[in-house]
Design a protein around this motif. Structure first.
Motif, mmCIF file in Angstrom:
data_model
loop_
_atom_site.group_PDB
_atom_site.id
_atom_site.type_symbol
_atom_site.label_atom_id
_atom_site.label_comp_id
_atom_site.label_asym_id
_atom_site.label_seq_id
_atom_site.Cartn_x
_atom_site.Cartn_y
_atom_site.Cartn_z
ATOM 1 N N ALA A 159 39.781 52.237 33.273
ATOM 2 C CA ALA A 159 40.636 51.215 33.886
ATOM 3 C C ALA A 159 40.637 51.371 35.406
ATOM 4 O O ALA A 159 40.617 50.384 36.140
ATOM 5 N N TYR A 160 40.646 52.609 35.878
ATOM 6 C CA TYR A 160 40.599 52.837 37.331
ATOM 7 C C TYR A 160 39.249 52.374 37.885
ATOM 8 O O TYR A 160 39.176 51.803 38.969
ATOM 9 N N ALA A 161 38.190 52.646 37.135
ATOM 10 C CA ALA A 161 36.848 52.242 37.584
ATOM 11 C C ALA A 161 36.771 50.718 37.715
ATOM 12 O O ALA A 161 36.178 50.193 38.665
ATOM 13 N N ALA A 162 37.408 50.012 36.773
ATOM 14 C CA ALA A 162 37.389 48.544 36.815
ATOM 15 C C ALA A 162 38.148 48.031 38.043
ATOM 16 O O ALA A 162 37.706 47.097 38.712
ATOM 17 N N ILE A 163 39.274 48.668 38.333
ATOM 18 C CA ILE A 163 40.065 48.259 39.507
ATOM 19 C C ILE A 163 39.270 48.548 40.786
ATOM 20 O O ILE A 163 39.217 47.728 41.711
ATOM 21 N N GLU A 164 38.613 49.700 40.810
ATOM 22 C CA GLU A 164 37.818 50.064 41.988
ATOM 23 C C GLU A 164 36.700 49.038 42.231
ATOM 24 O O GLU A 164 36.430 48.645 43.372
ATOM 25 N N LYS A 165 36.080 48.605 41.160
ATOM 26 C CA LYS A 165 35.007 47.604 41.260
ATOM 27 C C LYS A 165 35.549 46.320 41.890
ATOM 28 O O LYS A 165 34.910 45.723 42.759
ATOM 29 N N ALA A 166 36.720 45.902 41.436
ATOM 30 C CA ALA A 166 37.332 44.674 41.976
ATOM 31 C C ALA A 166 37.642 44.838 43.460
ATOM 32 O O ALA A 166 37.437 43.911 44.250
ATOM 33 N N TYR A 167 38.111 46.016 43.846
ATOM 34 C CA TYR A 167 38.416 46.261 45.268
ATOM 35 C C TYR A 167 37.148 46.338 46.112
ATOM 36 O O TYR A 167 37.113 45.854 47.236
ATOM 37 N N ALA A 168 36.105 46.949 45.558
ATOM 38 C CA ALA A 168 34.837 47.055 46.300
ATOM 39 C C ALA A 168 34.277 45.659 46.548
ATOM 40 O O ALA A 168 33.684 45.395 47.594
ATOM 41 N N ARG A 169 34.499 44.754 45.595
ATOM 42 C CA ARG A 169 34.038 43.385 45.747
ATOM 43 C C ARG A 169 34.879 42.639 46.798
ATOM 44 O O ARG A 169 34.357 41.914 47.622
ATOM 45 N N ALA A 170 36.186 42.877 46.774
ATOM 46 C CA ALA A 170 37.078 42.161 47.695
ATOM 47 C C ALA A 170 37.048 42.751 49.110
ATOM 48 O O ALA A 170 37.309 42.056 50.081
ATOM 49 N N PHE A 171 36.757 44.035 49.216
ATOM 50 C CA PHE A 171 36.710 44.709 50.528
ATOM 51 C C PHE A 171 35.346 45.375 50.703
ATOM 52 O O PHE A 171 35.256 46.607 50.721
ATOM 53 N N PRO A 172 34.280 44.572 50.815
ATOM 54 C CA PRO A 172 32.929 45.163 50.790
ATOM 55 C C PRO A 172 32.639 46.132 51.939
ATOM 56 O O PRO A 172 31.826 47.028 51.777
ATOM 57 N N ALA A 173 33.299 45.953 53.079
ATOM 58 C CA ALA A 173 32.991 46.820 54.224
ATOM 59 C C ALA A 173 34.009 47.945 54.393
ATOM 60 O O ALA A 173 33.967 48.678 55.370
ATOM 61 N N SER A 174 34.916 48.063 53.440
ATOM 62 C CA SER A 174 36.027 49.008 53.620
ATOM 63 C C SER A 174 35.832 50.308 52.858
ATOM 64 O O SER A 174 35.370 50.286 51.720
ATOM 65 N N PRO A 175 36.214 51.420 53.487
ATOM 66 C CA PRO A 175 36.248 52.647 52.692
ATOM 67 C C PRO A 175 37.393 52.575 51.677
ATOM 68 O O PRO A 175 38.479 52.081 51.993
ATOM 69 N N LEU A 176 37.118 53.026 50.459
ATOM 70 C CA LEU A 176 38.140 53.067 49.403
ATOM 71 C C LEU A 176 38.343 54.517 49.015
ATOM 72 O O LEU A 176 37.380 55.222 48.747
ATOM 73 N N VAL A 177 39.580 54.947 48.994
ATOM 74 C CA VAL A 177 39.867 56.330 48.601
ATOM 75 C C VAL A 177 40.955 56.305 47.534
ATOM 76 O O VAL A 177 41.879 55.497 47.595
ATOM 77 N N TRP A 178 40.819 57.187 46.552
ATOM 78 C CA TRP A 178 41.829 57.285 45.487
ATOM 79 C C TRP A 178 42.817 58.402 45.783
ATOM 80 O O TRP A 178 42.448 59.446 46.312
#
Ligand code: CO
Length: 291
Positions: free
Chosen positions: A42-61
């Motif tokens: 479920a976290y992986a799915a949310i991360e995918k959605a965020y990577a799509r919405a914020f393509p140039a942004s670093p994402l950290v958990w």
């Protein structure tokens, strides 16, 4: 020599471009955490959605549960506390940050996250141009409608006809999220008169739901988590063989099936979190803006 000037001009271009490249918003995804690999789908799915919405942004958990962080560290996995996560985003070039709560309600975990975020902002003035805090999933009536609709639609093919569904929410011993969950339960029931909600903790009691199921002469029940991940509570307290909701319902004569799918795996739920991220425009470093 020519090559030297070429490299020099490249360096110059790079230096000019660097501040532009650095102007980016980082996202700190803040979930309770789970040590079950299956649940983290479920976290992986949310991360995918965020990577799509914020393509140039670093994402950290960051996992807000210290217990889970400790457990994962023991297993050799790198995990970040809230402050460590924000430091990492700064190191990755973020100059603004959205901290997105991936909690269900503004309960104890969210309150602790908000406090940790504020402490960080106070201790690191100017580290980020702005720090925003995205609210948890069930923040408004509209959110609860969206969650109810999505959760029920997702179970449509799984459920059999005449089968009730009992969702397991977390809740809180002190009653902190009771009213929010009562509202969500009422909306679920309005959407589907065979849908019910109870909590692991708090006032929404599974015994009351079992009583209601008996009164309605329902025979078949499906259990599903109303949680972002199908973690320890879903696997053991909801679906486990002993001392679980499933075992209690079976002992009471119901035919029981379980769905072990976290809400985070439903695209509409990830979208709702994204909506909350874009609605977060109040910089934690500033005095609250009041019209
Ligand atoms: Co718990």
């Amino acid at each position: 020599m020519r090559r030297f000037f070429f490299s020099l001009s490249l360096l110059f271009v790079f230096l000019l471009a660097a501040p532009v490249c650095q102007a980016k918003t980082g996202v700190l995804l803040a979930a309770f955490g789970s040590s079950l690999p299956e649940a983290r789908k479920a976290y992986a799915a949310i991360e995918k959605a965020y990577a799509r919405a914020f393509p140039a942004s670093p994402l950290v958990w960051t996992y807000t549960s210290q217990k889970i962080r400790k457990k994962l560290r023991k297993q050799g996995e790198a995990t970040y506390g809230i402050a460590e996560g924000l430091d990492k985003l700064a190191a990755e070039g973020a100059d603004k940050v959205i901290i997105q709560s991936l909690h269900m309600t503004a309960g104890a975990e969210f309150a602790a996250l908000a406090r940790a975020a504020l402490i960080y902002v106070v201790r690191h003035p100017g580290k980020f141009k702005a720090v925003y805090l995205g609210r948890p999933l069930l923040e408004s009536d509209a959110d609860a409608r969206e969650v109810a609709k999505s959760a029920l639609a997702d179970l449509k093919n799984f459920r059999e006809s005449g089968e009730a569904v009992v969702f397991m929410a977390h809740g809180n011993d002190t009653g902190r999220s009771d009213l929010t969950l009562q509202g969500a339960g009422a909306i679920l029931g309005r959407n589907d008169n065979l849908a019910f909600l109870a909590g692991v903790e708090g006032s929404l009691n599974i015994d009351d739901v079992i009583e209601k199921l008996k009164q309605l002469k329902i025979r078949k029940v499906c259990l599903a988590p109303l949680m972002v991940v199908a973690g320890d509570h879903a696997v053991n307290d909801m679906a486990g063989d002993e001392d679980s909701w499933a075992s209690r319902l079976r002992a009471a004569g119901f035919e029981v099936r379980v769905s072990l799918k976290g809400l985070g795996e439903i695209p509409a739920i990830a979208d709702l979190f994204l909506k909350h991220s874009s609605a977060a425009t109040d910089d934690l470093a500033l005095e609250p803006i009041k019209p």
